[in-house]
Scaffold this motif. Structure first.
Motif, PDB file in Angstrom:
ATOM      1  N   ALA A 144       4.077   0.772  -6.271  1.00  0.00           N
ATOM      2  CA  ALA A 144       2.968  -0.159  -6.519  1.00  0.00           C
ATOM      3  C   ALA A 144       2.103   0.262  -7.705  1.00  0.00           C
ATOM      4  O   ALA A 144       0.927  -0.058  -7.760  1.00  0.00           O
ATOM      5  CB  ALA A 144       2.120  -0.356  -5.269  1.00  0.00           C
ATOM      6  N   ASP A 189       9.170  -0.968 -11.199  1.00  0.00           N
ATOM      7  CA  ASP A 189       8.184  -1.033 -10.120  1.00  0.00           C
ATOM      8  C   ASP A 189       7.267  -2.196 -10.468  1.00  0.00           C
ATOM      9  O   ASP A 189       6.668  -2.216 -11.544  1.00  0.00           O
ATOM     10  CB  ASP A 189       7.415   0.283 -10.037  1.00  0.00           C
ATOM     11  CG  ASP A 189       6.440   0.340  -8.888  1.00  0.00           C
ATOM     12  OD1 ASP A 189       6.619  -0.391  -7.894  1.00  0.00           O
ATOM     13  OD2 ASP A 189       5.484   1.143  -8.969  1.00  0.00           O
ATOM     14  N   ASP A 197       1.227   3.260  -2.668  1.00  0.00           N
ATOM     15  CA  ASP A 197       0.850   4.062  -3.826  1.00  0.00           C
ATOM     16  C   ASP A 197       0.970   5.560  -3.555  1.00  0.00           C
ATOM     17  O   ASP A 197       1.300   6.329  -4.453  1.00  0.00           O
ATOM     18  CB  ASP A 197      -0.566   3.714  -4.288  1.00  0.00           C
ATOM     19  CG  ASP A 197      -1.603   3.830  -3.190  1.00  0.00           C
ATOM     20  OD1 ASP A 197      -1.328   3.368  -2.063  1.00  0.00           O
ATOM     21  OD2 ASP A 197      -2.694   4.370  -3.451  1.00  0.00           O
ATOM     22  N   ASN A 242       0.831  -1.210   0.000  1.00  0.00           N
ATOM     23  CA  ASN A 242       0.000   0.000   0.000  1.00  0.00           C
ATOM     24  C   ASN A 242       0.864   1.258   0.000  1.00  0.00           C
ATOM     25  O   ASN A 242       0.649   2.176   0.781  1.00  0.00           O
ATOM     26  CB  ASN A 242      -0.971  -0.006   1.175  1.00  0.00           C
ATOM     27  CG  ASN A 242      -1.933  -1.159   1.115  1.00  0.00           C
ATOM     28  OD1 ASN A 242      -2.256  -1.641   0.038  1.00  0.00           O
ATOM     29  ND2 ASN A 242      -2.377  -1.621   2.257  1.00  0.00           N
ATOM     30  N   GLY A 268       0.638   2.834  -8.443  1.00  0.00           N
ATOM     31  CA  GLY A 268      -0.547   3.595  -8.063  1.00  0.00           C
ATOM     32  C   GLY A 268      -1.657   2.728  -7.504  1.00  0.00           C
ATOM     33  O   GLY A 268      -2.793   3.180  -7.403  1.00  0.00           O
ATOM     34  N   LEU A 269      -1.368   1.486  -7.111  1.00  0.00           N
ATOM     35  CA  LEU A 269      -2.370   0.556  -6.604  1.00  0.00           C
ATOM     36  C   LEU A 269      -2.121   0.275  -5.127  1.00  0.00           C
ATOM     37  O   LEU A 269      -1.005   0.375  -4.642  1.00  0.00           O
ATOM     38  CB  LEU A 269      -2.289  -0.769  -7.373  1.00  0.00           C
ATOM     39  CG  LEU A 269      -2.381  -0.673  -8.891  1.00  0.00           C
ATOM     40  CD1 LEU A 269      -2.032  -2.007  -9.516  1.00  0.00           C
ATOM     41  CD2 LEU A 269      -3.761  -0.229  -9.312  1.00  0.00           C
ATOM     42  N   ASP A 270      -3.171  -0.103  -4.402  1.00  0.00           N
ATOM     43  CA  ASP A 270      -3.020  -0.573  -3.022  1.00  0.00           C
ATOM     44  C   ASP A 270      -2.623  -2.038  -3.077  1.00  0.00           C
ATOM     45  O   ASP A 270      -3.475  -2.928  -3.034  1.00  0.00           O
ATOM     46  CB  ASP A 270      -4.317  -0.390  -2.238  1.00  0.00           C
ATOM     47  CG  ASP A 270      -4.603   1.054  -1.911  1.00  0.00           C
ATOM     48  OD1 ASP A 270      -3.635   1.831  -1.855  1.00  0.00           O
ATOM     49  OD2 ASP A 270      -5.772   1.400  -1.708  1.00  0.00           O
TER      50      ASP A 270
END
Length: 126
Positions: free
Chosen positions: A33, A64, A28, A26, A35-37
């Motif tokens: 990540a 990433d 982001d 988490n 932009g993701l959780d």
């Protein structure tokens, strides 16, 4: 959320290297990540050359990548970049830079998406 990272920067005369490796979940909000959780690992490394006080060259690469169970459901799985730039100081306060960056994203269930990005920048230091 949790994260761990290792950063480094070494310089000797006109040559240097810098970079970072990280892993977290988490992250982001910190640019990780994709932009993701989700859980992710990645990093970047850069070679820096400064042959004169007014001119420098940088080149590097980064990645990433989503990890763990979320990888199967994530809309994006991996980002990669390779870049290079030159910076020239016109005056002590004004610099200009030209950069090329190749970016690619690996989405879930589709072919990689790539682009070529060029930037020309003027910077005023105060």
């Amino acid at each position: 959320s949790w994260a761990g990272s290792f950063d480094f920067a070494l310089r000797r005369d006109w040559i240097g290297v810098a970079g970072e490796a990280y892993s977290g979940e988490n992250i982001d909000a910190f640019g990780g990540a994709l932009g993701l959780d989700a859980r992710a690992t990645g990093g970047w490394a850069e070679l820096q050359l400064k042959p004169t006080a007014r001119f420098s060259i940088q080149a590097g690469a980064g990645v990433d990548e989503v990890r763990g169970a979320a990888r199967q459901l994530a809309p994006r799985r991996r980002n990669q970049t390779v870049y290079g730039n030159v910076i020239f100081a016109l005056t002590p306060e004004i610099e200009t830079s030209l950069e090329y960056r190749w970016l690619t994203t690996t989405p879930r269930g589709a072919a990689d998406r790539s682009n070529n990005h060029f930037d020309w920048v003027f910077t005023y230091k105060f």
